[in-house]
Motif scaffolding. Structure first.
Motif, mmCIF file in Angstrom:
data_model
loop_
_atom_site.group_PDB
_atom_site.id
_atom_site.type_symbol
_atom_site.label_atom_id
_atom_site.label_comp_id
_atom_site.label_asym_id
_atom_site.label_seq_id
_atom_site.Cartn_x
_atom_site.Cartn_y
_atom_site.Cartn_z
ATOM 1 N N ALA A 120 0.568 -1.082 0.348
ATOM 2 C CA ALA A 120 -0.321 0.342 0.052
ATOM 3 C C ALA A 120 0.613 1.300 0.438
ATOM 4 N N PHE A 121 1.850 1.519 1.061
ATOM 5 C CA PHE A 121 2.722 2.461 0.743
ATOM 6 C C PHE A 121 3.616 2.679 -0.638
ATOM 7 N N SER A 122 4.271 1.592 -1.383
ATOM 8 C CA SER A 122 4.155 1.764 -3.044
ATOM 9 C C SER A 122 3.509 2.597 -3.763
ATOM 10 N N GLU A 123 2.048 1.422 -3.228
ATOM 11 C CA GLU A 123 0.558 1.600 -4.582
ATOM 12 C C GLU A 123 0.760 3.322 -4.294
ATOM 13 N N PRO E 82 1.084 -2.317 -7.320
ATOM 14 C CA PRO E 82 1.102 -3.562 -6.214
ATOM 15 C C PRO E 82 -1.046 -3.747 -6.461
ATOM 16 N N SER E 83 -1.228 -2.877 -6.707
ATOM 17 C CA SER E 83 -2.552 -3.102 -7.633
ATOM 18 C C SER E 83 -2.553 -3.937 -8.953
ATOM 19 N N THR E 116 4.547 -7.451 -2.278
ATOM 20 C CA THR E 116 3.000 -7.565 -3.374
ATOM 21 C C THR E 116 2.430 -8.572 -3.534
ATOM 22 N N LEU E 117 3.567 -9.874 -3.782
ATOM 23 C CA LEU E 117 3.789 -11.346 -3.844
ATOM 24 C C LEU E 117 2.900 -11.677 -2.892
#
Lengths: 246, 246, 246, 246, 246, 246
Positions: A120-123, E82-83, E116-117
């Motif tokens: 979520a942080f990366s997103e 990530p999503s 993310t994985l």
């Protein structure tokens, strides 16, 4: 200083002196035959409040329900899917960033949240860059797991050794006993507790961990242990927060 | 009976006698110069606990952050986008339905949540039908707004008349004063408070409601008013919950 | 003035004198044994055209399929999920805002659309703020339900009393009879019509409302009633539109 | 037989003899200085109704707004994003499949819809398989573009040759003139019309096609051409529909 | 045995004796002045093929682009949000599960993919439960990072000590040199390499790590080191895969 | 020049002289009893590399898994849903656009990808416009299908006539034989191969095409045919790429 007990002009003043905020995040999930379903949220919230008092930081509302899909075969567990939790975190950070916050310190009570929080942080960083907010490229987020503070970890080891286990642990149960001494539960606990099986889906989890514990003996917990753990966690995380802020 | 203070076997027992659960939902948003940012969550949570005690119902964790996009031009406000909140509600209901719950009573403290909650209920009923859960077509959800209980509404009218307004109202402020008597805030309030402008986006809202109040005079609030309002709301909503359950 | 019958230079000229647009929204859903599946779209479209003529407003294309999930256990009903409809509305408003429109007046024929429309408006205001369009913070949306116009409501009451019911009502059926006099349907109607059950999922709805009506007696409808209702609705909504515009 | 003018019991009867439905889909987009913004929806709807009459097929409500992102730099154009349109189509087909329909024949008036429609069909087949509906693996969708019917194409060629162009064509304009003879527009048309540039984004499109036409001369259109084209399209597509059905 | 070089009947036969599959995942991102942009994908793919040969496991196609948002301020980097990556992984696992696979071993070359994985695995287990596939609750996923194999880690430490750093490391560069000896790049490297700054957004990353390296000295790499690291990784991960399978 | 074998400073230099990039996209899907599951990715990748060498263009990493939902009833097939692939393409183009690329040439090996790719391009142009990147309105994307190059098509016709078919064709099989001469597979092929059935869902596809071929006779393929086809495709697409670039 709790965000929920502030007025907006108080927040405006706070932002003149700090851009940091602490966000407690827990989970709503089974914690074995005697652990409270709210354990992870209760611990994160209590410690976050303690850190807020110790450091003068603003503490946001507790995210009570996290990523606990693997516990959902036990009644009473609630979970967000990772894709939902990512959106929740993105919304929190985006709107707080619009207010002027840029330093987000998540005090976390549940291992299952970590991967999704990091995703979520990366997103969110990428989303903020899309929005061209003035402080977009200054936003920084960190997840701090109270149960992994070095001093906490050491005390848990010393008190419980291998019987600490990895879910429904005596240390987290002790902490809830300290916070809610009227809600201490007892039940016969099978000494032969399951352990060592990796975590996959909800049905698989319950098949391998039939009473919900993972290698732990929560009967060892006492409210006084909880107090000690609480104090160590607050001290450690206060230092971490201040380091992160600067 | 708070879900967070139960163990999973206690929830399992509860489900033998009831499929109902109360879910408090509030908001984290500016409430004028003197209202607490957590007002809507604080009120919903307190009343939900009261209803839980009065009826023996299980009370889930409070959804602290709701749909408050129009308040986000004031610092400290946090909001989920409607599309996020819909997913949150869908996840809550889906996983609780898998546990065996089928009667969801949301005690709500924020008008801005209502439309999205109703949309979420529709989205969720269709989702549950897709999943073919055994109780899919028995799941029922309702949103109950404490401030619209007839008795509450009547008392607020009687106490404050037109100065009740529609946001940062003396009645909700009174309720928070009763619950958190140590967090009563004061500030000079412009007597010439804005009112009557419909709600659109966040910038528009702040332009028309510069101090965050909508036609209200929260200086009229007292903790004792709060106590009266609390008791009326608990009584009314307890009756509503029991009717809904049966 | 129908958008579909304009050229783009005509729209460009229109935008020089007005930023308002009317968007009819209906539904495609069962309306009992004699009501047309298109009832809500037909009524909204006809009234929107009337309002467009009366006020000189531009009228966009009708959104024929809305949020009717609870009717989908009856053949022929089509629904968007709320999350889909929110995206549709967001796309409509976003691209029309890029053209220069900022005042969106939805004439609605279906109660089930209201919550999702309101959620969509909130979602869209925040989305427009993200995009930094020049008119982002001037965009305003409103939903106007023709059947809730005061004059309409009063006439329906007077003509049908309690037999108006709340779905497949004689007033909406009358309106379709006035618009499509060649499509008047008859069928034996059980006098003992179901009513009063709240709306949950599709299977539950059909279980409680086996012929699709909710407390209504559409056999009372006549085309002339329809004409009267049409004229009242156009008059009322024309006034509302002009007030909203200014 | 228009779905919007049927009752649900009529649809139920129809499903006893056929599982086919025709869905007209158009667009709301600029069509040059003289073409109607609704051209693609108007043509698709009229032809679909004609095919419905000729074949006894049920005709659903027109999807008025399609995938026209590249036209959105001209005022009055509305578009769904492809990801939105995919969800819309998925919802239509899913709920109609639950009713018992399995043969979906989209009569399309806009080239820009084709790719997204095909993507939507694939998305939907997989979604239906996820749902385990009884007829999931019998659902078949097809898009039929009226302007690509062989007879239509031949007549357009014969009437207009190279001046048919590829957007705001005389053939589609003629068709709208036939359907809406009171809405025939005229304007001076630059003889030196742009053509041959591929389609990318909206700004690029307007830069290369400043008046919206792509190589066409819509001044050649007449209502009588429109009638001929309409009759050919109805005949061709009626045959296609019946072949597809069986 | 590479999936891409098999026919479907060969896969069918394979499934009779094993339900395991290895999926290499890398990234497409800057690796400092001398590291290849494909480093992480190249390493993961080569090692996965080696493990496939050693164990008889099927090896799927390499996921070349992963979660590298923080590297996207350097030209040539590509990232999935990530999503997006969660959806990609969910689709891979879902459709392979429908084929009969249930044991998914991701050989990963990029630290940024891990969170993310793991989130994707959780999302997918819940999705499979929703679908009621026969093997839904037997699906197990694991991510194995080649650079964290104990033997690899030990050799890197021994060869490079602190100059291994944490991005654009000599060990990963050595591995690509072994695999692509014709693509060995050189450039002057500032001895004063940045290190120790946590990872936030893309602009922040480039500000703190101006040449893309994180504390590493890739000039130490040699193809022969690469060979040794390759052999250790294959040996370690082959053992891990077989343990995971059984 | 392969992106994966470049450093970021090399990409930076490349961008000084060109904004073009070639992106190979294939699929991972059954190709009949003797065709490789990776056929479409293998062909696209090999030809893209050839075009890169011939034109000096940068070639990105191969998208190995595309839109192959209709093949997923055969073991070993993997597919992205169209909505997933759209997000993937959007992420690729967005982040490469931020690097400075604006001309995206997709060399495609699979018919099933085309519709979704085109939808993704539209989605992405609009997304880039939302982001206000400096080169947003200069981004151009094209899909080039190697098997539809005129010269390739002509040779396939000449070599195989009607036995080329439309899936698992001798021409694509020949190309893989040329590239992977050690992976030539044989199997008895029913002379009575199915053909002519349109493509709907996965179960329907397998019902109508039981061995996976669509009207093709891949036993006609030879590695030397593959070489010829390869050379023609590279020549044709090199010309197309250069035309597209300028």
């Amino acid at each position: 200083m709790l965000l929920h007990l502030c007025t907006w002009p108080e927040v405006e003043s706070y932002l003149d002196r700090s851009t940091g905020i602490i966000l407690p995040i827990g989970s709503t999930e089974q914690h074995g035959p005697t652990g409270l379903i709210g354990t992870d949220a209760i611990c994160a919230e209590a410690i976050a409040k303690g850190v807020g008092e110790a450091t003068g930081a603003l503490v946001g509302p507790t995210i009570n329900v996290g990523m606990a899909l693997h516990h959902t075969a036990f009644p009473g567990s609630i979970s967000l899917r990772p894709s939902t939790l990512i959106r929740v975190i993105k919304d929190y950070i985006t709107f707080l960033s619009k207010s002027g916050f840029s330093t987000f310190f998540f005090i976390n009570g549940h291992g299952g949240n970590i991967a999704t929080l990091k995703a979520a942080f990366s997103e969110t960083y990428a989303h903020l860059a899309d929005l061209n907010l003035p402080n977009s490229d200054r936003v920084r987020c960190r997840v701090a797991n109270w149960y992994q503070c070095e001093s906490v970890y050491r005390l848990a080891k010393q008190l419980y050794g291998a019987r600490e286990g990895s879910h429904a642990t005596p240390s987290e149960v002790a902490l809830t006993q300290y916070i809610y001494p009227d809600s201490i539960k007892t039940a016969p606990l099978d000494a032969n507790v399951a352990k060592g099986h990796p975590i996959y889906g909800a049905a698989d989890f319950r098949r391998h961990y039939p009473d919900g514990r993972m290698g732990s003996d929560p009967s060892l917990a006492t409210p006084d242990h909880g107090r000690q753990l609480y104090e160590l966690a607050v001290k450690d995380l206060s230092r971490s927060y201040l380091e992160f802020l600067n």
